[in-house]
Design an enzyme around this catalytic site. Sequence first.
Site, mmCIF file in Angstrom:
data_model
loop_
_atom_site.group_PDB
_atom_site.id
_atom_site.type_symbol
_atom_site.label_atom_id
_atom_site.label_comp_id
_atom_site.label_asym_id
_atom_site.label_seq_id
_atom_site.Cartn_x
_atom_site.Cartn_y
_atom_site.Cartn_z
ATOM 1 N N CYS A 1 0.811 -1.219 0.000
ATOM 2 C CA CYS A 1 0.000 0.000 0.000
ATOM 3 C C CYS A 1 0.844 1.268 0.000
ATOM 4 O O CYS A 1 0.565 2.202 -0.744
ATOM 5 C CB CYS A 1 -0.941 -0.006 1.202
ATOM 6 S SG CYS A 1 -2.108 1.359 1.247
ATOM 7 N N ASP B 1 20.566 -5.908 8.589
ATOM 8 C CA ASP B 1 19.708 -4.734 8.522
ATOM 9 C C ASP B 1 18.991 -4.479 9.838
ATOM 10 O O ASP B 1 18.848 -3.332 10.271
ATOM 11 C CB ASP B 1 18.686 -4.914 7.396
ATOM 12 C CG ASP B 1 17.727 -3.736 7.300
ATOM 13 O OD1 ASP B 1 18.196 -2.626 6.999
ATOM 14 O OD2 ASP B 1 16.524 -3.932 7.539
#
Length: 655
Positions: free
Chosen positions: A87, A625
């Site tokens: 989205c 990460d």
Amino acid sequence: MAARPLSRMLRRLLRSSARSCSSGAPVTQPCPGESARAASEELSRRRQFLREHAAPFSAFLTDSFGRQHSYLRISLTEKCNLRCQYCMPEEGVPLTPKANLLTTEEILTLARLFVKEGVDKIRLTGGEPLIRPDVVDIVGLSWVFIETYVYIASWKQLVWWLEGCSQWHCPCSKAQLQRLEGLRTIGVTTNGINLARLLPQLQKAGLSAINISLDTLVPAKFEFIVRRKGFHKVMEGIHKAIELGYNPVKVNCVVMRGLNEDELLDFAALTEGLPLDVRFIEYMPFDGNKWNFKKMVSYKEMLDTVRQQWPELEKVPEEESSTAKAFKIPGFQGQISFITSMSEHFCGTCNRLRITADGNLKVCLFGNSEVSLRDHLRAGASEQELLRIIGAAVGRKKRQHAELFLMFHNSPPGNPSIFSWDPLHVQGLRPRMSFSSQVATLWKGCRVPQTPPLAQQRLGSGSFQRHYTSRADSNANSKCLSPGSWASAAPSGPQLTSEQLTHVDSEGRAAMVDVGRKPDTERVAVASAVVLLGPVAFKLVQQNQLKKGDALVVAQLAGVQAAKVTSQLIPLCHHVALSHIQVQLELDSTRHAVKIRASCRARGPTGVEMEALTSAAVAALTLYDMCKAVSRDIVLEEIKLISKTGGQRGDFHRA
């Protein structure tokens, strides 16, 4: 002492001053304590009255193809408290300045205008509509608010308030969709995070329909998809909706290949004992979600998957303007539906219009054309002028947006996926059962259980060791990585090698190997990697205290995802339909490291060692990460193939 009589007097005055329908249709105001059944019966009577006394439909809301637009979606805000992968980007999107957004008064002004012209259903959307502070008052007058106000109001304030209500000037009476004559349905589409807290007030205010977005039944995958925590809040919201008598409770699930298409049956199974309408939505293009047609799972493919499990699946009749194709499994309380926005569009019966949070009218979700009702409203346009503007926009609506569907039908279909990501199984903690069974237990009590604590197993050293595996079955070979499982293995079988690179042709150019004539055989490959975290990051991972979340779970999910898309990452790799993926992680306290082991299995003409290596490598990169904010002194090492079986070159086991 006067507060209670004042409250009763206030209710009588408001009932008597409420706008009644000119047609005589009853307009009801729910009272505190009114049962859900009584409210539902009253709503049914009102709808029946309106059907019997319906006025001719407005020409302003009828397009050139005769489609009558009786359904209006109003966005209350651009903001959202989640960051769904499909989205919006993780950092969010640029927001329109508050001064350019519709005010509450403007929303109600436009809503009254559309309802007067024939709109009988309004759905509140976003962003996330339930983060708007006045959402309850927009739906309808909240008795909780009235009684609180009466207790704190002085006589002078109360007189002003009552006079304002009778003249339609106070905020509580202006902000009422529920009192618009002719409006049969007020719905909301929500991510469910705030639903359990607000739904009792929303129901009293007049909310009659609920759609809740939920794309996975796996808590860890939920956090991966939406980049936020909150799975159990959504489940609590669904539970609250059922408890308050909403039937059906619609659950919207966007199905994406390689992410959640393996949960179709788990979602469908929820309808056995719950009044849910689980709506599987074909993945659709929106700005910023990096559209890739290979991610789309078509309606027919989803339907075939469900029918294989439940051959007796029955088609359910739906309204002409419905966007969903509904089905029911005999004996089940709820139903499932498919919204075929891409593969079988429903433009011909579309009856929807949309108003964005900044006041633009969109006549089609796929169209780019918009007209600003806000600007005309603020410029002092009369009701007739607004209607002419709306009518002109509706009149320009196309039969369908053929360019989008032409693009879809001319694109190569994604290969049907026969692999699945095994539901997360933390060894030694959870019994082996389907996630639908686990989720169904959420409705057995009033309180929704919290996520079980992270799996921890005490080792001989006295430290806690967290083990993760994506394998569903805990059989004899299901133990998580242990020092013994890392022992070197001797080579076995014929070790055929080639002195010529197989991905280079005779002229030295890159070339893909033709595997069309090779026989299908069972292929298995195992790869490993090690991430040296250092003592600080290691401790945070071990105790699950990283601000980004559970590093081991996220890395495991990343490893599974990477194996599925290896052919998209490594240019000359063939696409392989994996039948099994397993990613295991083990904390090594002696080295402050995480050991990763990835295994892949498939039956086909080519091996799966690249899938296993990619899985291990991406899981390692994901750990980096997750931990880089704590330490930059992280080392990735020992990314290597441990073993492979199957294929004409024989088996390989690293010595």
